[in-house]
Design an enzyme around this catalytic site. Structure first.
Site, PDB file in Angstrom:
ATOM      1  N   LYS A 176      27.917  37.139  38.768  1.00  0.00           N
ATOM      2  CA  LYS A 176      28.784  37.275  39.944  1.00  0.00           C
ATOM      3  C   LYS A 176      29.436  38.657  39.822  1.00  0.00           C
ATOM      4  O   LYS A 176      30.391  38.847  39.077  1.00  0.00           O
ATOM      5  CB  LYS A 176      29.834  36.160  39.914  1.00  0.00           C
ATOM      6  N   GLU A 252      36.367  39.982  27.966  1.00  0.00           N
ATOM      7  CA  GLU A 252      36.612  41.423  27.781  1.00  0.00           C
ATOM      8  C   GLU A 252      37.660  41.804  28.813  1.00  0.00           C
ATOM      9  O   GLU A 252      37.342  41.962  29.992  1.00  0.00           O
ATOM     10  CB  GLU A 252      35.322  42.218  28.004  1.00  0.00           C
ATOM     11  N   CYS A 286      38.472  50.451  30.875  1.00  0.00           N
ATOM     12  CA  CYS A 286      39.378  49.650  30.045  1.00  0.00           C
ATOM     13  C   CYS A 286      39.684  50.388  28.753  1.00  0.00           C
ATOM     14  O   CYS A 286      40.699  50.155  28.122  1.00  0.00           O
ATOM     15  CB  CYS A 286      38.744  48.307  29.739  1.00  0.00           C
ATOM     16  N   GLU A 383      48.226  49.031  32.607  1.00  0.00           N
ATOM     17  CA  GLU A 383      46.977  49.776  32.613  1.00  0.00           C
ATOM     18  C   GLU A 383      46.993  50.676  33.858  1.00  0.00           C
ATOM     19  O   GLU A 383      47.088  50.173  34.973  1.00  0.00           O
ATOM     20  CB  GLU A 383      45.855  48.743  32.714  1.00  0.00           C
TER      21      GLU A 383
HETATM   22  P1  NAP Z   1      39.397  41.708  38.183  1.00  0.00           P
HETATM   23  O1  NAP Z   1      40.204  41.784  39.415  1.00  0.00           O
HETATM   24  O2  NAP Z   1      39.853  40.832  37.094  1.00  0.00           O
HETATM   25  O3  NAP Z   1      37.929  41.318  38.668  1.00  0.00           O
HETATM   26  C1  NAP Z   1      36.859  41.206  37.757  1.00  0.00           C
HETATM   27  C2  NAP Z   1      35.839  40.256  38.324  1.00  0.00           C
HETATM   28  O4  NAP Z   1      36.417  38.951  38.450  1.00  0.00           O
HETATM   29  C3  NAP Z   1      35.326  40.621  39.709  1.00  0.00           C
HETATM   30  O5  NAP Z   1      33.988  40.242  39.796  1.00  0.00           O
HETATM   31  C4  NAP Z   1      36.196  39.753  40.613  1.00  0.00           C
HETATM   32  O6  NAP Z   1      35.624  39.482  41.870  1.00  0.00           O
HETATM   33  C5  NAP Z   1      36.270  38.490  39.784  1.00  0.00           C
HETATM   34  N1  NAP Z   1      37.400  37.627  40.105  1.00  0.00           N
HETATM   35  C6  NAP Z   1      38.586  37.948  40.678  1.00  0.00           C
HETATM   36  N2  NAP Z   1      39.368  36.856  40.762  1.00  0.00           N
HETATM   37  C7  NAP Z   1      38.660  35.826  40.239  1.00  0.00           C
HETATM   38  C8  NAP Z   1      38.934  34.441  40.041  1.00  0.00           C
HETATM   39  N3  NAP Z   1      40.095  33.889  40.393  1.00  0.00           N
HETATM   40  N4  NAP Z   1      37.988  33.692  39.464  1.00  0.00           N
HETATM   41  C9  NAP Z   1      36.813  34.225  39.096  1.00  0.00           C
HETATM   42  N5  NAP Z   1      36.486  35.524  39.260  1.00  0.00           N
HETATM   43  C10 NAP Z   1      37.415  36.314  39.827  1.00  0.00           C
HETATM   44  O7  NAP Z   1      39.205  43.130  37.507  1.00  0.00           O
HETATM   45  P2  NAP Z   1      38.745  44.486  38.173  1.00  0.00           P
HETATM   46  O8  NAP Z   1      39.893  45.025  38.932  1.00  0.00           O
HETATM   47  O9  NAP Z   1      37.450  44.324  38.882  1.00  0.00           O
HETATM   48  O10 NAP Z   1      38.421  45.364  36.891  1.00  0.00           O
HETATM   49  C11 NAP Z   1      39.380  46.075  36.224  1.00  0.00           C
HETATM   50  C12 NAP Z   1      39.820  45.341  34.979  1.00  0.00           C
HETATM   51  O11 NAP Z   1      38.693  45.106  34.145  1.00  0.00           O
HETATM   52  C13 NAP Z   1      40.761  46.158  34.148  1.00  0.00           C
HETATM   53  O12 NAP Z   1      41.813  45.361  33.688  1.00  0.00           O
HETATM   54  C14 NAP Z   1      39.901  46.620  32.983  1.00  0.00           C
HETATM   55  O13 NAP Z   1      40.607  46.903  31.809  1.00  0.00           O
HETATM   56  C15 NAP Z   1      39.001  45.462  32.809  1.00  0.00           C
HETATM   57  N6  NAP Z   1      37.809  45.855  32.078  1.00  0.00           N
HETATM   58  C16 NAP Z   1      37.686  45.431  30.793  1.00  0.00           C
HETATM   59  C17 NAP Z   1      36.586  45.807  30.047  1.00  0.00           C
HETATM   60  C18 NAP Z   1      36.428  45.359  28.635  1.00  0.00           C
HETATM   61  O14 NAP Z   1      35.318  45.440  28.129  1.00  0.00           O
HETATM   62  N7  NAP Z   1      37.464  44.880  27.960  1.00  0.00           N
HETATM   63  C19 NAP Z   1      35.598  46.609  30.624  1.00  0.00           C
HETATM   64  C20 NAP Z   1      35.753  47.022  31.945  1.00  0.00           C
HETATM   65  C21 NAP Z   1      36.871  46.619  32.656  1.00  0.00           C
HETATM   66  P3  NAP Z   1      36.115  40.293  43.168  1.00  0.00           P
HETATM   67  O15 NAP Z   1      35.625  41.677  42.991  1.00  0.00           O
HETATM   68  O16 NAP Z   1      35.485  39.588  44.300  1.00  0.00           O
HETATM   69  O17 NAP Z   1      37.619  40.200  43.189  1.00  0.00           O
END
Ligand code: NAP
Length: 479
Positions: A176, A252, A286, A383
């Site tokens: 997804k 992650e 991240c 962040e």
């Molecule tokens: P996000 O808002 O948490 O979204 C990540 C994924 O989860 C997207 O596919 C999103 O779909 C989905 N999602 C959102 N709400 C959900 C829910 N209630 N249930 C299930 N899935 C849901 O994060 P982001 O803004 O895309 O990415 C940035 C974050 O990712 C940052 O905090 C960054 O640090 C972290 N990150 C971590 C790593 C690591 O390896 N530790 C690597 C890269 C990024 P939608 O797009 O449809 O909302």
């Protein structure tokens, strides 16, 4: 090129519209214009994807590891052949500069190559029980159907970092992708199919109702794992949902990386490292250096030289070859960055360069260096996810470590010093899953990537990445 990218759901090896007929728009972050319309998967489609993954599971688990590995190797080769087009696609939907997008394609493809090699290394253990009564036999078996949820910041690499080990281990998956960047995920599905991955082994489900579709899948007892990369906030929700059926989780999550520069550091190396750690992906990583702590005697020189380098970067549309910093992914992200900088400046910080959101279309924010940042500024706690480097001065090693650990996150830290003993001592003292010691880049498919504290659970990449998709079955045996 966009005409060549599939925009339907990929379920059971077929491109299918959403059962509701719904679609959603994908925007170009450089202009805010619509670049594609993608099928909007719903709960019924999610169940169809679980059906397909479950149906394909037994045969894929029984497929010889070498054959599974060869499909991944072929996918690596196809990605490498098509690197230029894939990079353009990433740049178009995510906004990142082409140079970053090209780097991402190489990095992403390497996960397929690495796990092609790891597929044949799911070794178990044979030993004699300490009592001598029996043998202990441990075999590794695929976890089963996995739901993979990925963010928009590395739309290719976050997908291959999960699909690679899952397929190597013999699991089937439903990916997804983030709804800001579904096109790259769909392009990956086409590549995997062409590489010979059987129908149903990889399913891709773009959706604007991510919460609902993921939750629906996690309620299905056939799903045995959720691997998530994204924010800590959503990670917590998924951990709670995973509890209902007690399924495996890999998380992650967010980071808040400290970047420590000691007075004895090679300042040229520290500046090079800072530019990579801060500006890779325009700061939308991240692993991005989020807080710079610089020892007092070199703080002025480091800040001045970092500001010069940041000010010299070319900002523009990601797809322009000259661009070094593209726009941020969407309006919310640029508004958040702007708010954090304004808050820091109101609290007493100085913007040595940047610090003002430009007018005009697109989600741009200029490379920014802040000095004199107050210790309680939200920009040091949250962040940033943008091209902003807040700098704080420290006096002693203990103080530097205390600052570094003053966060609920623990993904990565960077340490620059010429004193190797200090470097290792500080690396051990910092609460993080990874440390870049005299280096601004840690990501490597051959190394275990992941965080401690609220940055996550589990590791991706390395041999550990494969083990996340395998269960250990212990057989007590007499022979
Ligand atoms: P996000 O808002 O948490 O979204 C990540 C994924 O989860 C997207 O596919 C999103 O779909 C989905 N999602 C959102 N709400 C959900 C829910 N209630 N249930 C299930 N899935 C849901 O994060 P982001 O803004 O895309 O990415 C940035 C974050 O990712 C940052 O905090 C960054 O640090 C972290 N990150 C971590 C790593 C690591 O390896 N530790 C690597 C890269 C990024 P939608 O797009 O449809 O909302």
């Amino acid at each position: 090129m966009l005409g060549l990218v599939e925009t339907e759901l990929f379920i059971g090896g077929k491109w299918v519209p959403a059962s509701s007929g719904d679609r959603f728009d994908v925007l170009d972050p450089a202009t805010g214009d619509v670049i594609a319309s993608v099928a909007n998967g719903g709960e019924g489609d999610a169940m169809a994807a679980v059906d397909a993954a479950a149906a394909a599971g037994k045969a894929w688990a029984a497929t010889p590891p070498r054959v599974r590995g060869e499909a991944l190797r072929k996918a690596f080769e196809l990605m490498t052949e098509r690197a230029a087009d894939l990079a353009k696609l990433i740049s178009l939907e995510n906004g990142k500069a082409l140079v970053d997008a090209k780097g991402e394609v190489t990095y992403a493809a390497e996960f397929f190559r690495w796990f092609a090699e790891e597929a044949v290394r799911g070794e178990g253990i044979v030993s004699t029980a300490p009592s001598g009564a029996n043998r202990i036999l441990v075999v590794r078996q695929p976890v089963g159907v996995c739901v993979l949820v990925t963010p928009w910041n590395f739309p290719a690499a976050m997908a291959t970092r999960k699909i690679g080990p899952a397929l190597a281990a013999g699991c089937t998956v439903i990916l997804k992708p983030a709804s800001d960047t579904p096109l790259t995920a769909l392009a990956m599905a086409a590549i995997l199919a062409e590489a010979g991955v059987p129908d149903g082994v990889v399913n891709v489900l773009p959706s604007r109702s991510s919460g609902k579709v993921v939750s629906k899948m996690l309620k299905d007892p056939r799903v045995r794992k959720v691997s998530f990369t994204g924010s800590t906030e959503v990670g917590r929700i998924l951990l709670a949902q995973a509890a209902d059926n007690v399924i495996n989780t890999s998380m992650e999550l967010g980071g808040n990386a400290p970047f420590l520069v000691f007075a004895d550091a090679d300042l040229d190396a520290a500046l090079d490292g800072a530019m990579i750690a801060k500006m890779r992906n325009g700061g939308e990583a991240c692993t991005a250096a989020n807080r710079f702590y610089v020892e007092a005697p070199v703080a002025e020189e480091f800040s001045r030289r970092l500001a010069e380098r940041m000010a010299g970067l070319v900002v523009g549309p990601g797809t322009d070859e000259k661009t070094q910093v593209g726009p941020l992914v969407n309006e919310d992200t640029v508004a958040k960055v702007d708010g954090l900088v304004k808050g820091a400046v109101e609290g007493g910080a100085t913007a040595v360069t940047g610090g003002k959101r430009p007018g005009g279309p697109g989600f741009y924010y200029p490379p920014t260096v802040l000095t004199g940042v107050p210790g309680d500024a939200p920009i040091l706690r949250e962040e940033i996810f943008g091209p902003v480097a807040p700098i704080v001065t420290f006096g002693t090693e203990d103080e530097a470590v205390r600052y570094a650990n003053d966060t609920e996150f623990g993904l990565v830290a960077y340490v620059f010093t010429r004193d190797l003993a200090r470097g290792l001592r500080v690396s051990e003292a910092i609460e993080a899953g990874m440390v870049g010691l005299n280096r601004g880049l840690v990501s490597d498919p051959a190394a275990p990537f992941g965080g401690v504290k609220q940055s996550g659970i589990g590791r991706e990449g390395g041999h550990e990445g494969l083990l996340e998709y395998l269960e250990s079955k212990y057989i007590a045996v007499n022979w």
